[in-house]
Design a protein around this motif. Structure first.
Motif, PDB file in Angstrom:
ATOM      1  N   VAL A 114       0.847  -1.189   0.000  1.00  0.00           N
ATOM      2  CA  VAL A 114       0.000   0.000   0.000  1.00  0.00           C
ATOM      3  C   VAL A 114       0.884   1.240   0.000  1.00  0.00           C
ATOM      4  N   VAL A 115       0.508   2.213  -0.833  1.00  0.00           N
ATOM      5  CA  VAL A 115       1.131   3.534  -0.787  1.00  0.00           C
ATOM      6  C   VAL A 115       0.048   4.519  -0.378  1.00  0.00           C
ATOM      7  N   LEU A 116       0.294   5.218   0.727  1.00  0.00           N
ATOM      8  CA  LEU A 116      -0.584   6.316   1.149  1.00  0.00           C
ATOM      9  C   LEU A 116      -0.044   7.575   0.481  1.00  0.00           C
ATOM     10  N   MET A 117      -0.834   8.172  -0.400  1.00  0.00           N
ATOM     11  CA  MET A 117      -0.361   9.245  -1.281  1.00  0.00           C
ATOM     12  C   MET A 117      -1.088  10.553  -1.007  1.00  0.00           C
ATOM     13  N   ASP A 118      -0.323  11.572  -0.644  1.00  0.00           N
ATOM     14  CA  ASP A 118      -0.882  12.912  -0.504  1.00  0.00           C
ATOM     15  C   ASP A 118      -1.349  13.362  -1.878  1.00  0.00           C
ATOM     16  N   LEU A 119      -2.484  14.014  -1.943  1.00  0.00           N
ATOM     17  CA  LEU A 119      -3.011  14.471  -3.225  1.00  0.00           C
ATOM     18  C   LEU A 119      -2.380  15.784  -3.661  1.00  0.00           C
ATOM     19  N   VAL A 120      -2.172  16.697  -2.723  1.00  0.00           N
ATOM     20  CA  VAL A 120      -1.663  18.026  -3.062  1.00  0.00           C
ATOM     21  C   VAL A 120      -0.213  18.147  -2.603  1.00  0.00           C
ATOM     22  N   MET A 121       0.696  18.197  -3.574  1.00  0.00           N
ATOM     23  CA  MET A 121       2.127  18.363  -3.302  1.00  0.00           C
ATOM     24  C   MET A 121       2.694  19.341  -4.318  1.00  0.00           C
ATOM     25  N   PRO A 122       3.772  20.018  -3.965  1.00  0.00           N
ATOM     26  CA  PRO A 122       4.385  20.939  -4.920  1.00  0.00           C
ATOM     27  C   PRO A 122       4.972  20.195  -6.123  1.00  0.00           C
ATOM     28  N   ASP A 180       1.810  16.522  -8.435  1.00  0.00           N
ATOM     29  CA  ASP A 180       0.771  16.168  -7.459  1.00  0.00           C
ATOM     30  C   ASP A 180       0.647  14.653  -7.293  1.00  0.00           C
ATOM     31  N   GLY A 181      -0.196  14.248  -6.369  1.00  0.00           N
ATOM     32  CA  GLY A 181      -0.365  12.839  -6.064  1.00  0.00           C
ATOM     33  C   GLY A 181      -0.898  12.025  -7.233  1.00  0.00           C
ATOM     34  N   VAL A 182      -1.783  12.601  -8.020  1.00  0.00           N
ATOM     35  CA  VAL A 182      -2.336  11.879  -9.163  1.00  0.00           C
ATOM     36  C   VAL A 182      -1.243  11.578 -10.185  1.00  0.00           C
ATOM     37  N   GLU A 183      -0.434  12.574 -10.494  1.00  0.00           N
ATOM     38  CA  GLU A 183       0.671  12.362 -11.443  1.00  0.00           C
ATOM     39  C   GLU A 183       1.675  11.351 -10.892  1.00  0.00           C
ATOM     40  N   THR A 184       1.879  11.372  -9.577  1.00  0.00           N
ATOM     41  CA  THR A 184       2.807  10.434  -8.954  1.00  0.00           C
ATOM     42  C   THR A 184       2.260   9.014  -9.032  1.00  0.00           C
ATOM     43  N   ILE A 185       0.975   8.845  -8.799  1.00  0.00           N
ATOM     44  CA  ILE A 185       0.358   7.523  -8.951  1.00  0.00           C
ATOM     45  C   ILE A 185       0.511   7.046 -10.392  1.00  0.00           C
ATOM     46  N   SER A 186       0.259   7.929 -11.341  1.00  0.00           N
ATOM     47  CA  SER A 186       0.400   7.559 -12.761  1.00  0.00           C
ATOM     48  C   SER A 186       1.806   7.089 -13.091  1.00  0.00           C
ATOM     49  N   VAL A 211      -3.704   4.560  -1.941  1.00  0.00           N
ATOM     50  CA  VAL A 211      -4.788   5.200  -1.200  1.00  0.00           C
ATOM     51  C   VAL A 211      -4.425   6.668  -1.066  1.00  0.00           C
ATOM     52  N   VAL A 212      -5.294   7.518  -1.566  1.00  0.00           N
ATOM     53  CA  VAL A 212      -5.056   8.955  -1.546  1.00  0.00           C
ATOM     54  C   VAL A 212      -5.392   9.511  -0.169  1.00  0.00           C
ATOM     55  N   LEU A 213      -4.475  10.314   0.366  1.00  0.00           N
ATOM     56  CA  LEU A 213      -4.705  11.067   1.600  1.00  0.00           C
ATOM     57  C   LEU A 213      -4.931  12.514   1.202  1.00  0.00           C
ATOM     58  N   THR A 214      -6.003  13.092   1.684  1.00  0.00           N
ATOM     59  CA  THR A 214      -6.300  14.464   1.289  1.00  0.00           C
ATOM     60  C   THR A 214      -7.059  15.198   2.392  1.00  0.00           C
ATOM     61  N   SER A 215      -6.944  16.514   2.378  1.00  0.00           N
ATOM     62  CA  SER A 215      -7.685  17.352   3.322  1.00  0.00           C
ATOM     63  C   SER A 215      -9.089  17.635   2.806  1.00  0.00           C
ATOM     64  N   LEU A 216      -9.205  17.796   1.510  1.00  0.00           N
ATOM     65  CA  LEU A 216     -10.491  18.088   0.877  1.00  0.00           C
ATOM     66  C   LEU A 216     -10.682  17.133  -0.291  1.00  0.00           C
ATOM     67  N   LEU A 217     -11.846  16.561  -0.386  1.00  0.00           N
ATOM     68  CA  LEU A 217     -12.121  15.635  -1.472  1.00  0.00           C
ATOM     69  C   LEU A 217     -12.914  16.350  -2.559  1.00  0.00           C
ATOM     70  N   ASP A 218     -12.230  16.735  -3.610  1.00  0.00           N
ATOM     71  CA  ASP A 218     -12.825  17.375  -4.773  1.00  0.00           C
ATOM     72  C   ASP A 218     -13.228  16.260  -5.751  1.00  0.00           C
ATOM     73  N   ARG A 240     -11.938  11.687  -9.378  1.00  0.00           N
ATOM     74  CA  ARG A 240     -12.019  10.990 -10.671  1.00  0.00           C
ATOM     75  C   ARG A 240     -10.646  10.854 -11.313  1.00  0.00           C
ATOM     76  N   ARG A 241      -9.849  11.919 -11.249  1.00  0.00           N
ATOM     77  CA  ARG A 241      -8.482  11.866 -11.801  1.00  0.00           C
ATOM     78  C   ARG A 241      -7.655  10.790 -11.098  1.00  0.00           C
ATOM     79  N   ALA A 242      -7.756  10.749  -9.780  1.00  0.00           N
ATOM     80  CA  ALA A 242      -6.968   9.778  -9.014  1.00  0.00           C
ATOM     81  C   ALA A 242      -7.410   8.350  -9.312  1.00  0.00           C
TER      82      ALA A 242
END
Length: 115
Positions: free
Chosen positions: A52-60, A63-69, A81-88, A93-95
């Motif tokens: 399992v990788v716990l992945m922050d969604l918002v990073m400088p 971002d987490g989506v590009e990193t997962i890709s 598994v995406v870790l995030t403060s706000l679920l947009d 969908r991107r993740a």
């Protein structure tokens, strides 16, 4: 029963260290490593073979989506598994399209994370 191997990617040291302390205290979970950004994650995570990788969604920068890709082809058996403060919904969908298995809000309880 084999231990679940967990790797964390988050740009905030306090989050990474807090997760490490919490997960290390759990039986059945092995903390295998952490990364502060996409570059470090891509360089280190595949060799550690986490379940399992716990992945922050918002990073400088990346971002987490590009990193997962980027990691998904290198680690096809790993669950992200995406870790995030706000679920947009758009980011969710991107993740999911990038290969995320699920989401966890950062205000979740430690028991929710373990489960």
């Amino acid at each position: 029963m084999e231990s679940i191997r967990v790797f964390v990617v988050d740009d905030h040291p306090m989050i990474r260290h807090g997760l490490a302390a919490m997960l290390r205290a759990e039986s059945g979970i092995t903390w295998v490593g952490e990364a502060a950004d996409a570059t470090e994650a891509i360089r280190t995570a595949p060799a550690l073979a986490p379940d399992v990788v716990l992945m922050d969604l918002v990073m400088p920068r990346t971002d987490g989506v590009e990193t997962i890709s980027a990691l998904r082809p290198l680690m096809p058996q790993t669950h992200f598994v995406v870790l995030t403060s706000l679920l947009d919904p758009t980011e969710a969908r991107r993740a999911m399209a990038a290969g995320a298995s699920g989401f966890l809000l950062k205000n979740a309880s430690s028991q929710e994370l373990i489960t």
